[in-house]
Design a protein around this motif. Sequence first.
Motif, PDB file in Angstrom:
ATOM      1  N   ALA A  50       0.819  -1.214   0.000  1.00  0.00           N
ATOM      2  CA  ALA A  50       0.000   0.000   0.000  1.00  0.00           C
ATOM      3  C   ALA A  50       0.851   1.262   0.000  1.00  0.00           C
ATOM      4  O   ALA A  50       0.552   2.229  -0.714  1.00  0.00           O
ATOM      5  CB  ALA A  50      -0.935  -0.015   1.204  1.00  0.00           C
ATOM      6  N   GLU A  54       1.611   4.557  -5.073  1.00  0.00           N
ATOM      7  CA  GLU A  54       1.748   5.735  -5.927  1.00  0.00           C
ATOM      8  C   GLU A  54       3.026   5.681  -6.764  1.00  0.00           C
ATOM      9  O   GLU A  54       3.017   6.002  -7.970  1.00  0.00           O
ATOM     10  CB  GLU A  54       1.715   7.004  -5.072  1.00  0.00           C
ATOM     11  CG  GLU A  54       1.603   8.276  -5.888  1.00  0.00           C
ATOM     12  CD  GLU A  54       1.304   9.494  -5.022  1.00  0.00           C
ATOM     13  OE1 GLU A  54       1.385  10.621  -5.557  1.00  0.00           O
ATOM     14  OE2 GLU A  54       0.988   9.319  -3.824  1.00  0.00           O
ATOM     15  N   HIS A  75      -6.145  -1.981  -2.669  1.00  0.00           N
ATOM     16  CA  HIS A  75      -5.997  -0.774  -3.478  1.00  0.00           C
ATOM     17  C   HIS A  75      -7.256  -0.292  -4.192  1.00  0.00           C
ATOM     18  O   HIS A  75      -7.198   0.718  -4.904  1.00  0.00           O
ATOM     19  CB  HIS A  75      -4.918  -1.012  -4.542  1.00  0.00           C
ATOM     20  CG  HIS A  75      -3.606  -1.478  -4.006  1.00  0.00           C
ATOM     21  ND1 HIS A  75      -2.958  -0.862  -2.958  1.00  0.00           N
ATOM     22  CD2 HIS A  75      -2.815  -2.526  -4.377  1.00  0.00           C
ATOM     23  CE1 HIS A  75      -1.818  -1.499  -2.711  1.00  0.00           C
ATOM     24  NE2 HIS A  75      -1.710  -2.508  -3.560  1.00  0.00           N
ATOM     25  N   GLN A  77     -10.005   1.233  -3.535  1.00  0.00           N
ATOM     26  CA  GLN A  77     -10.540   2.574  -3.303  1.00  0.00           C
ATOM     27  C   GLN A  77      -9.457   3.651  -3.390  1.00  0.00           C
ATOM     28  O   GLN A  77      -9.709   4.750  -3.890  1.00  0.00           O
ATOM     29  CB  GLN A  77     -11.272   2.600  -1.954  1.00  0.00           C
ATOM     30  CG  GLN A  77     -12.572   1.804  -2.015  1.00  0.00           C
ATOM     31  CD  GLN A  77     -13.142   1.435  -0.663  1.00  0.00           C
ATOM     32  OE1 GLN A  77     -12.428   1.014   0.237  1.00  0.00           O
ATOM     33  NE2 GLN A  77     -14.449   1.564  -0.522  1.00  0.00           N
ATOM     34  N   THR A  78      -8.237   3.324  -2.978  1.00  0.00           N
ATOM     35  CA  THR A  78      -7.126   4.276  -3.104  1.00  0.00           C
ATOM     36  C   THR A  78      -6.878   4.632  -4.563  1.00  0.00           C
ATOM     37  O   THR A  78      -6.512   5.783  -4.882  1.00  0.00           O
ATOM     38  CB  THR A  78      -5.848   3.670  -2.498  1.00  0.00           C
ATOM     39  OG1 THR A  78      -6.135   3.169  -1.193  1.00  0.00           O
ATOM     40  CG2 THR A  78      -4.744   4.706  -2.405  1.00  0.00           C
ATOM     41  N   GLN A  81      -8.116   7.963  -6.775  1.00  0.00           N
ATOM     42  CA  GLN A  81      -7.434   9.249  -6.879  1.00  0.00           C
ATOM     43  C   GLN A  81      -6.265   9.222  -7.869  1.00  0.00           C
ATOM     44  O   GLN A  81      -5.746  10.269  -8.247  1.00  0.00           O
ATOM     45  CB  GLN A  81      -6.909   9.692  -5.503  1.00  0.00           C
ATOM     46  CG  GLN A  81      -7.976  10.187  -4.552  1.00  0.00           C
ATOM     47  CD  GLN A  81      -8.857   9.066  -4.004  1.00  0.00           C
ATOM     48  OE1 GLN A  81      -8.340   8.019  -3.611  1.00  0.00           O
ATOM     49  NE2 GLN A  81     -10.155   9.281  -3.986  1.00  0.00           N
TER      50      GLN A  81
END
Length: 269
Positions: A50, A54, A75, A77-78, A81
């Motif tokens: 997690a 990015e 991942h 829902q993350t 963005q």
Amino acid sequence: MVRCLEIKGSTRLMAIIGDPIAQAKTPATINEIFSARGADIACVPLQVPAQELETIWAGLKRMPNLVGFGITLPHKQTALQLCDSLDPLVERVGAVNVVRRERDGSFRGYQFDGKGFVRGLQANNIEILHRDALIIGAGGAAVAIAFALAEAGAKSITISNRTTAKAQLIVDAVNADFGRTIARVGSPQPEPNELVINATSLGLNDDDALPLDPDLLRPGMTVAEVIAQPETTRLLSAAGARRVEVHSGIHMIRGQVGLIADHMCEIWD
């Protein structure tokens, strides 16, 4: 006969990202479909912690021969963005489970969990229409399944989660979208003849707690998992021992991989 998967310099890649990832069934299942179609695409698992999502996401975007990737825990829902754009169903559900590289190179998020789960139930002749359902969990898969069950004609949907506020968010979203009270927050206590769905990660490990008390299960109910590995979880074993119909999470994988393969091949085959 299904052809053997051949990796060449021209082969495009699809990934499945998550942490853990050893349980993922999607690569083997979807590679069979790609191979049968003669599509020069291969799916591989990638373990993505997690805290590194990015950074790794940026690296994936810079790989021109990567056509996209599936997304599993934690991942879904993350990733909202991080996508450049979202399919309307993703915005409705609030979780991503597939990202495709579009023709312009951008990453667009899509959602196939709910449709795949319902397709898996239908393929095994498990009743949904006019039936009460209990979903345990309030993560991305739970949200998608709640919407898909409502669309498939479920009579009612109860969402049970340790954090009641998260369950209430799903309930409010489903009821608002369908314009009627079909969903509610409740306890993990199944009712007679109910479709009971474990949409949590409990079951991935042998020592995980059970998501509900198996002594509450009765014949006439159906207990379904979203976990595909192991195919028979402790919950399904406990349900089967009580003569309750069981439905493995592998059917959800099989239900959605054909949809995902179509989606990838639409641009990249």
